[in-house]
Write a protein that holds these residues in place. Structure first.
Motif, PDB file in Angstrom:
ATOM      1  N   PHE A   4       0.843  -1.224  -0.121  1.00  0.00           N
ATOM      2  CA  PHE A   4       0.074  -0.034  -0.061  1.00  0.00           C
ATOM      3  C   PHE A   4       0.845   1.217   0.091  1.00  0.00           C
ATOM      4  N   HIS A  26      -2.513  -2.486   5.969  1.00  0.00           N
ATOM      5  CA  HIS A  26      -3.300  -1.067   5.796  1.00  0.00           C
ATOM      6  C   HIS A  26      -4.740  -1.447   6.249  1.00  0.00           C
ATOM      7  N   GLY A  33     -12.233   2.330   0.032  1.00  0.00           N
ATOM      8  CA  GLY A  33     -11.508   1.378  -0.825  1.00  0.00           C
ATOM      9  C   GLY A  33      -9.990   1.530  -0.416  1.00  0.00           C
ATOM     10  N   ALA A  34      -9.300   0.708  -1.022  1.00  0.00           N
ATOM     11  CA  ALA A  34      -7.582   0.963  -0.770  1.00  0.00           C
ATOM     12  C   ALA A  34      -7.094   0.289  -2.281  1.00  0.00           C
ATOM     13  N   THR A  35      -5.929   1.076  -2.460  1.00  0.00           N
ATOM     14  CA  THR A  35      -5.123   0.681  -3.499  1.00  0.00           C
ATOM     15  C   THR A  35      -3.902   0.027  -3.394  1.00  0.00           C
ATOM     16  N   ILE A  36      -3.562  -0.885  -4.207  1.00  0.00           N
ATOM     17  CA  ILE A  36      -2.379  -1.773  -3.905  1.00  0.00           C
ATOM     18  C   ILE A  36      -1.516  -1.488  -5.290  1.00  0.00           C
ATOM     19  N   ARG A  37      -0.236  -1.402  -5.108  1.00  0.00           N
ATOM     20  CA  ARG A  37       0.724  -1.176  -6.055  1.00  0.00           C
ATOM     21  C   ARG A  37       1.692  -2.128  -5.866  1.00  0.00           C
TER      22      ARG A  37
END
Length: 65
Positions: A4, A26, A33-37
């Motif tokens: 994250f 996280h 929502g959450a973003t994963i990279r």
């Protein structure tokens, strides 16, 4: 490696600057929502195309299993 994205600050006073890092966990509020990279890599370090990634979700609330 995946994670994250987070912005942390390093240095003091005028030398203080932002650095982007990846955290392995996280906490997300209900309904958010959450973003994963990241890049999925094989044992030899090469990127994997079309691979599957599993996401572990753990409910951290009273009465959750």
């Amino acid at each position: 490696m995946a994670g994250f994205p987070a912005k942390i600050f390093r240095g003091k006073r005028k030398k203080r600057h932002a650095v982007f890092v990846l955290h392995s966990s996280h906490t997300v509020s209900y309904g958010k929502g959450a973003t994963i990279r990241g890049t999925l890599k094989g044992p030899n370090g090469q990127p994997v195309s079309g691979g599957d990634v599993g996401i572990l979700v753990r409910e951290n609330r009273l009465g959750a299993p």
